[in-house]
Design an enzyme around this catalytic site. Structure first.
Site, mmCIF file in Angstrom:
data_model
loop_
_atom_site.group_PDB
_atom_site.id
_atom_site.type_symbol
_atom_site.label_atom_id
_atom_site.label_comp_id
_atom_site.label_asym_id
_atom_site.label_seq_id
_atom_site.Cartn_x
_atom_site.Cartn_y
_atom_site.Cartn_z
ATOM 1 C CB SER A 1 -0.914 0.018 1.232
ATOM 2 O OG SER A 1 -0.152 0.264 2.411
ATOM 3 C CE LYS A 2 -0.364 8.581 0.063
ATOM 4 N NZ LYS A 2 -1.476 9.553 -0.025
ATOM 5 N NE ARG A 3 -3.054 4.093 5.747
ATOM 6 C CZ ARG A 3 -3.934 3.429 5.025
ATOM 7 N NH1 ARG A 3 -3.556 2.318 4.417
ATOM 8 N NH2 ARG A 3 -5.161 3.848 4.865
#
Length: 503
Positions: A261-263
Site C-alpha cells: 500500500s501507499k502507507r
C-alpha cells in the site's frame, strides 16, 4: 479474432505500481501477439472521481514507455474511450437486459437497505445480501406491479437497476493463470448495474465496453476474481462470447504479509507510484520513482519479475526482450513480495549500461546547481569512472566531488590509516617523480610511479594510500591513476602540496 487488450483504470487517485504492472502485462501480451493495446478511462463512479487523476495516469504510463494504440488522447474507431461519454450506449443495453428479465428495477431507500441487512444479521441468516432470498421482501420489479414501477419512474423517484442472479446455478469458467473455477450463483448478490445518477456501475460498463471494443483477453488484478462469476453471467445474459481471463497475483508488502500500500512506502521509505502525485487534500507530495531517480526501464524490469519469470536465470530484460519472452503461463498464482533493495539493484544495473552521454547530461544539471560550469567532455570522463558505483545519478556528486573541487579537509579514519610518520618524506619525493613525467596518461603515470616504488624498495600501500588521500581526501574512489590522469599534473602537484602543509 485479433488480439486486443485494454488497461482500464479509474481516475480515483494516483496510479499504484500494481496498476502499472497490470498495464505492462497487458501491453506485453498484446505486442507479443501483434495485437492492439487500449487505454480506457472508467470514470462511472463520480463520487470517487479525483481531479487530475486521469492526466496523472496518462503521464505515468508515458514515462514508463507503455504506449497505446487507442486511447482518450490517441483516439480510435471504438471511441469514445472515456466511459462518462458513453452513457447512451449503456442505457440501450440495460434496457435489453430488463426486457429479457435478466435485470430489474429496485426502488429501495438507503434506510430500507440498512434495515434489511440488520434483520439478516440479527437472524444470523446464511444469506447476507440482496438476492433471490431477500428480493421478494424489498421494493422492486418482483414485488411491484408493472404500473407501479412505471409510475415511480415517471414521477422521478430514485431507482437502480439490479442484475437478476439465478438461484443455485453452477457457473464454470477458466482463468489462464488459475485454471478452472466453479462458483455457485447462490453465493452472489444482485449487483447494481445501473445507478440513480444515470451512469452504469463498473460491472455493466466493463462488460459492454469490452464486447463493443472487441477485447479478446482481460488481464487484471486478483482483486477482481470475486467479480468474475458475475461477469460471466452478464456475458451469457447478453448472449456474447466472453474474452479469455487472467487474474494476476497481488504485489505484497516487503514482509510478505498483505497487499503493498501507499502507507508501506511512506513508512519504509520507498515510492509506490511511478511519478510524484500532488495530494492536494492532504497538502503533501506522494513520491514517485521518476523523482527518486529511477530509470523507467529499470522500474519496468523490476515490475515484470513481480509474479512472472522467464524460466531462466536472466534478470535484466529490455522491453523488446520482455515482449518476446513474456507468457501468462509463467505467471504465478501466489502473491509476489516487493523488495525495495532489489528495486535499487535493478537501477544500479541500468546505470552501468546507460550511455555516458545521457548520464552526463543529467549530472551536468546537478553540477550547475552547485555553480560549476564545466567542460562536457571532462564530466563525461568522470561519469565513465564512477557510474558502476552509483545507484542513482544523484549519487554521482558524492562519488566524484573531488574531481571538481580539491579537498580542504581529510577523512579522519582515512588520515589515520594512510598518513604515517614517513608520509611527508615519501610524498615530497613522489612530487619530484610526478614533475618529471611527460606523458600524463593513466598507463604511463602508473608505470613510472610503480617502478619508482619498486626501485626504492617501498611498500605500495606506503605510497599509494597517502597519494590517494592527498587527491581525494579519503582512501576510496576509482582507480588511483585514472584520477591522476584526469586531474592533470598541475592539479595533482597542487593537491600534494596542500596535503603536506595541512595534514
Amino acid at each position: 479474432m485479433k488480439v486486443r487488450l485494454r488497461f482500464a483504470p479509474s481516475p480515483t487517485g494516483p496510479l499504484h505500481i500494481g496498476g502499472v504492472r497490470t498495464a505492462l502485462f497487458n501491453y506485453l501480451y498484446a505486442k507479443q501477439h501483434g495485437g492492439d493495446f487500449i487505454l480506457r478511462i472508467e470514470d462511472t463512479d463520480q463520487n470517487r472521481f479525483v481531479k487530475g487523476a486521469e492526466e496523472y495516469i496518462i503521464e505515468s504510463l508515458k514515462w514508463c514507455n507503455i504506449n497505446f494504440d487507442e486511447s482518450v488522447e490517441v483516439g480510435g474507431k471504438y471511441a469514445p474511450y472515456r466511459q462518462s461519454e458513453r452513457k447512451d450506449i449503456y442505457k440501450k443495453y440495460i434496457t435489453k437486459l430488463i426486457a429479457k428479465g435478466k435485470a430489474y428495477y429496485a426502488f429501495d431507500t438507503p434506510e430500507e437497505l440498512s434495515a434489511m441487512r440488520e434483520k439478516l444479521q440479527l437472524a444470523k441468516s446464511p444469506i447476507q445480501h440482496y438476492n433471490y432470498a431477500t428480493r421478494l421482501q424489498m421494493q422492486n420489479s418482483f414485488t411491484l406491479s408493472t404500473t407501479e414501477v412505471e409510475q415511480k419512474i415517471n414521477s422521478g423517484e430514485p431507482y437502480v437497476v439490479r442484475f437478476n442472479i439465478p438461484e443455485n446455478q453452477t457457473i464454470i469458467f477458466n482463468d489462464i493463470i488459475r485454471g478452472e473455477i466453479k462458483v455457485n450463483s447462490s453465493t452472489l448478490d444482485d449487483k447494481v448495474l445501473f445507478k440513480a445518477d444515470g451512469l452504469p456501475t463498473y460491472h455493466l460498463a466493463n462488460i459492454i465496453d469490452d464486447h463493443l471494443m472487441e477485447i479478446s483477453h482481460v488481464i487484471r488484478g486478483e482483486e477482481w476474481l470475486p467479480s468474475l462469476a458475475l461477469h460471466v453471467l452478464l456475458y451469457q445474459s447478453f448472449e456474447w462470447d466472453a474474452p479469455k481471463f487472467a487474474h494476476l497475483p497481488l504485489i505484497l508488502k516487503p514482509n510478505g504479509k498483505g497487499k503493498l500500500s501507499k502507507r508501506d512506502g511512506e513508512k519504509l521509505g520507498f515510492p509506490v507510484f511511478p511519478i510524484d502525485w500532488n495530494d492536494a487534500d492532504n497538502n503533501k507530495i506522494a513520491s514517485g520513482y521518476k523523482e527518486w531517480g529511477y530509470f523507467p526501464d529499470a522500474m519496468i524490469n523490476m515490475l515484470a519479475l513481480l509474479g512472472w519469470n522467464s524460466g531462466t536465470e536472466q534478470e535484466i530484460f529490455s522491453m523488446e526482450e520482455l515482449i518476446k519472452t513474456f507468457s501468462l503461463e509463467r505467471v504465478q498464482k501466489g502473491g509476489a513480495k516487493f523488495d525495495p533493495d532489489k528495486t535499487k539493484w535493478f537501477n544500479q544495473q541500468y546505470i552501468k549500461t546507460k550511455d555516458n552521454k545521457e548520464l552526463s547530461k543529467q549530472f551536468m544539471l546537478i553540477l550547475k546547481e552547485k555553480n560549476l560550469d564545466l567542460d562536457y567532455n571532462y564530466v563525461d570522463k568522470v561519469v565513465e569512472l564512477i557510474k558502476e558505483r552509483a545507484t542513482f545519478v544523484s549519487d554521482f556528486w558524492d562519488l566524484s566531488s573531488f574531481f571538481f573541487v580539491a579537498p580542504s579537509e581529510y577523512n579522519k579514519k582515512s588520515r589515520k590509516k594512510a598518513w604515517k610518520n614517513d608520509a611527508p618524506e615519501i610524498m615530497t619525493n613522489l612530487k619530484t617523480v610526478i614533475e618529471n613525467i611527460e606523458i600524463f596518461s593513466t598507463e604511463n603515470t602508473e608505470k613510472i610511479v610503480k617502478n619508482w616504488i619498486e626501485q626504492n624498495e617501498l611498500k605500495f600501500g606506503k605510497v599509494l594510500n597517502p597519494f590517494r588521500l592527498s587527491l581525494v581526501g579519503a582512501t576510496n574512489g576509482p582507480h588511483l591513476f585514472d584520477i591522476v590522469s584526469l586531474l592533470g599534473k598541475k592539479e595533482v602537484l597542487k593537491r600534494i602540496d596542500f596535503a603536506l602543509k595541512n595534514i
